[in-house]
Each structure stands twice: as C-alpha cells, then as structure tokens.
Design a protein around this motif. Structure first.
Motif, short mmCIF file in Angstrom:
data_model
loop_
_atom_site.label_atom_id
_atom_site.label_comp_id
_atom_site.label_asym_id
_atom_site.label_seq_id
_atom_site.Cartn_x
_atom_site.Cartn_y
_atom_site.Cartn_z
N MET A 1 0.89 -1.25 0.03
CA MET A 1 0.00 0.11 -0.06
C MET A 1 0.80 1.39 -0.07
O MET A 1 2.01 1.18 0.49
N ILE A 2 0.22 2.16 -0.65
CA ILE A 2 1.21 3.31 -0.69
C ILE A 2 0.46 4.47 0.43
O ILE A 2 -0.70 4.89 0.42
N VAL A 3 1.42 5.07 1.06
CA VAL A 3 0.86 6.06 2.39
C VAL A 3 1.63 7.34 1.93
O VAL A 3 2.94 7.53 1.63
N ARG A 4 0.91 8.65 1.88
CA ARG A 4 1.45 9.83 1.67
C ARG A 4 1.57 10.45 3.02
O ARG A 4 0.70 10.61 3.73
N ILE A 5 2.56 11.05 3.41
CA ILE A 5 2.76 11.91 4.50
C ILE A 5 2.47 13.34 3.81
O ILE A 5 3.44 13.74 2.99
N ALA A 6 1.46 14.17 4.14
CA ALA A 6 1.06 15.27 3.37
C ALA A 6 2.32 16.35 3.72
O ALA A 6 2.93 16.24 4.69
N THR A 7 2.94 16.86 2.66
CA THR A 7 3.97 17.85 2.55
C THR A 7 5.47 17.26 2.52
O THR A 7 6.44 17.92 2.34
N GLU A 8 5.47 15.81 2.59
CA GLU A 8 6.65 15.09 2.95
C GLU A 8 6.72 14.10 1.61
O GLU A 8 7.81 14.14 0.87
N GLY A 9 5.75 13.37 1.25
CA GLY A 9 6.19 12.44 0.11
C GLY A 9 5.33 11.14 0.26
O GLY A 9 4.80 10.84 1.38
N GLN A 10 5.50 10.36 -0.82
CA GLN A 10 4.81 8.95 -0.73
C GLN A 10 5.87 7.76 -0.09
O GLN A 10 7.11 8.01 -0.56
N TYR A 11 5.25 6.72 0.48
CA TYR A 11 5.99 5.83 1.01
C TYR A 11 5.19 4.46 0.56
O TYR A 11 3.99 4.53 0.71
N GLU A 12 5.89 3.50 0.28
CA GLU A 12 5.44 2.11 0.14
C GLU A 12 5.33 1.29 1.20
O GLU A 12 6.67 1.11 1.63
N LEU A 13 4.40 0.65 1.90
CA LEU A 13 4.48 -0.06 2.78
C LEU A 13 3.86 -1.45 2.54
O LEU A 13 3.07 -1.61 1.34
N THR A 14 4.20 -2.60 3.18
CA THR A 14 3.60 -3.90 2.96
C THR A 14 2.11 -3.89 3.45
O THR A 14 1.68 -3.19 4.34
N GLU A 15 1.67 -4.74 2.99
CA GLU A 15 -0.04 -5.10 3.49
C GLU A 15 0.08 -5.29 4.94
O GLU A 15 -0.84 -5.07 5.76
N SER A 16 1.17 -6.19 5.54
CA SER A 16 1.16 -6.36 6.99
C SER A 16 1.38 -5.14 7.75
O SER A 16 0.98 -5.06 8.90
N ASP A 17 2.09 -4.03 7.26
CA ASP A 17 2.29 -3.02 8.04
C ASP A 17 0.76 -2.15 8.31
O ASP A 17 0.68 -1.24 9.00
N ALA A 18 -0.11 -2.52 7.21
CA ALA A 18 -1.25 -1.93 7.15
C ALA A 18 -2.09 -1.84 8.44
O ALA A 18 -2.64 -0.78 9.04
N GLU A 19 -1.92 -3.04 9.09
CA GLU A 19 -2.75 -3.20 10.20
C GLU A 19 -2.20 -2.37 11.61
O GLU A 19 -2.91 -1.67 12.19
#
Lengths: 92, 268
Positions: free
Chosen positions: A1-19
């Motif tokens: 999954m892709i997570v953006r920290i606003a004003t900083e940028g996008q990071y790709e995380l694994t599905e297991s991190d999602a929980e």
C-alpha cells in the motif's frame, strides 16, 4: 500500500504494516475526539515515524495515487480536530 | 481505512475527480490536466520565491535587532556613567526583550530555511511526475480506446493531482508561517523604534504603555544582575559618584575608563 505523509511524500508499505498503521490511526482519532492533545501528539508522532521507518520512498516517476494520506508532520491539534469537523485540511 | 487518514485522502480524491469531470473527451481531459499541472508548477516556483523574499526580510530585521542590542547596551552604560540608574535599567530591560525576540527570530528563520529546502525538493518531484504524465498521455492517446483511456487517465491524473494538491498544501503552510513571522517581526520593530536613547530620556516624567509591557516581559532579575555587572565594570559604586567617574575608575582598567569617559560627554 502507498501512504503519503502530506507535504513530505509517498512511501510504500507492505500489507502487513497496514494493520499496525490502522491501529495507530485509530488511537490518534480517539485521542482527537477525546480532546486529549498530549496523547494525540504522541500517537501522531509515532504514526509518522512508523511510516518513515517501515516505508520505502516512492520513486519520483511513479504516478500512483496513495491509499492513505496522513496530515503534515507539523499538524497542530486544532488543525487535526478541524479534520473531523468535515471541512478538512484541504478544503474543497 | 477509517478515521484521520481516510478523511484526508477522500478530500483529495474528491478534488481531483472534480477536476477530471470538467472534460468528457479523453484527449481533452489529458490536455486539460497537463495544462493545470504546468500552471501549478509555475505557482510553486512563485511560492518558493515568496518564501525566499520573506526570509531575506526577516534576516534583515534580525540584523537590525542585533544592532539594537548593541546600541541599548551602550546606552545603558552611558546612562549609568551619567548617574541615571533608572534610565540604565530601562535600556537593559529593552535589551532583554530584544534579545529574547532575537532568539525566537533565529529559530524561525532556521525553520523557514528548512521549509524552503523542502519545497524546492517538492518542486523537483512534481516536475518529474509531470514529465512522466506528459509522456504517458501521448501513449494513452495513441494506444487506447476511449473507454480504456478514461480509466488510464484517471489513474495517471490522480497520481499527479495528489502530488499537486500536496505541494499546494506545503506551499500554503510555508506562506502562512511566513505571514505569522512577519507580523511578529513588525511588532518587534515598533518596540525597537521606541527604544532609542532620545525616547529613554523622556521617561523621567512617567512610563508609557510600552514600558509597562517591557517590564512585564523582561526578567527583572536578569536586568538587575546585568546592571550590577555593568556598575562593577564602570567602577561606579553609587550613582552619586558618577560626577567623579574619571577619578573613581580603578587604575588597572584603562579600557573601561576610556569607555566611561566619552559617554559622559554624550549623556544628557
């Protein structure tokens, strides 16, 4: 999954991190709803650190929308609360 | 995902889909999106320039404040040498306020510097994404049917659109912060303007609002200890002996005697 920290940028995380992320997010939300600024600040900081630590920065030439967008790292408690009143940090 | 993060992405996605709804023909949508991206990139450049300008203005004010600290210190010495301890105390109180402001200005400028760097990096990232969008839009136009193209466009435009919204947000926050700093620096400048030696000499008749504020703001113990230190340096044990300053100065400290000497001439 892709997570953006606003004003900083996008990071790709694994599905297991999602929980873990969801867990932190829920804690931040309830701190916000309970008007517990101290707890919100700590949890939100933890949330941001989690993404930075576990995520891989997304390459600049990838054009993918994020699954999740987190508020800016320097978000104030007032702004975070406004996020729940519907208008949001980026008003339509 | 519920909660905070879910809300943020929903708002951004709604904004982007609104942007895409404006055109119905895929090729038109692509060109429209691209045109919007280029416009925003221009705005980002302008925003960065605004931040740089504001930073320079703050740095200028910082320098003035530094000069003011030196000036007030000198004035305190002059007042003390002339036997006017109240005046010296007021000057030191103002110096104290100026120093506190200087510290906060320092850290604000550092923050702004960091923000400027971050925005420059964001601009480069956005530029890379727009470039990617430009080449992708040609592929989409050439290779896909209208229906397929619509889906591909939506994907690509959402990716760039999100980046655009994000850079826009970063810029807005940087500019808001700059505005706050400017307002604060302007207020300090007003205090600074009131802190001239000429004004200080008028204080004998009574205090104005600014002086009362200053007294509240400054830590009096700091002022008192500095005053005591200054007295020791000047070698003036009591204000009444100020008239004979030259004679009272210890022989072992010629530099300080020099300092005290000319100040007597300038004192009112």
């Amino acid at each position: 999954m892709i997570v953006r920290i606003a004003t900083e940028g996008q990071y790709e995380l694994t599905e297991s991190d999602a929980e873990a992320l969801n867990e932190l997010d829920n804690r931040a939300v309830s701190a916000c709803e309970g008007s517990d600024e101290q707890s919100f600040d700590a949890t939100f900081k933890e949330l941001i650190e989690f993404v930075r630590k576990h995520g891989q920065p997304v390459a600049e030439d990838r054009l993918e929308p994020s699954d999740v967008i987190l508020p800016p790292p320097d978000v104030s408690f007032e702004e975070a609360k406004a996020e729940f009143s519907g208008e949001g940090l980026i008003p339509g | 995902m519920p909660g905070l993060s879910g809300r943020m992405s929903t708002v951004i996605k709604a904004k982007i889909s609104k942007l895409l709804d404006r055109a119905e023909d895929p090729a038109e949508t692509l060109e429209y999106s691209y045109q919007k991206q280029i416009e925003l990139l221009q705005n980002v450049k302008k925003g960065i320039a605004d931040v740089v300008t504001s930073k320079k203005r703050l740095q200028l004010q910082e320098q003035k404040l530094r000069d003011q600290v030196v000036k007030l210190d000198t004035q305190a010495r002059q007042a003390l040498a002339a036997g006017n301890e109240d005046l010296a105390r007021t000057a030191l109180e103002r110096k104290n306020v100026a120093q506190t402001e200087l510290q906060s200005l320092d850290s604000q400028i550092a923050q702004l510097e960091q923000q400027q760097e971050q925005m420059t990096a964001s601009e480069q990232k956005l530029r890379a994404k727009i470039e990617q969008f430009r080449s992708r839009k040609e592929v989409i136009k050439a290779q896909y049917s209208a229906a397929e193209a619509q889906v591909k466009i939506s994907e690509a435009a959402t990716g760039v659109g999100e980046e655009m919204a994000d850079v826009g947000l970063a810029m807005q926050r940087a500019l808001d912060k700059t505005e706050n700093m400017k307002a604060r620096a302007d207020a300090v400048q007003e205090l600074e303007a009131a802190g001239t030696f000429e004004d200080l000499t008028q204080l004998g008749t009574g205090e104005d609002d600014i002086d009362r504020q200053l007294r509240q703001l400054s830590s009096s113990s700091e002022v008192e200890s500095e005053l005591a230190k200054m007295k020791a340096e000047l070698g003036s044990g009591s204000p009444s002996s100020a008239g004979e300053l030259g004679a009272g100065t210890p022989a072992g400290e010629p530099a300080q005697a020099e300092q005290a000497g000319p100040s007597q001439g300038q004192a009112p």
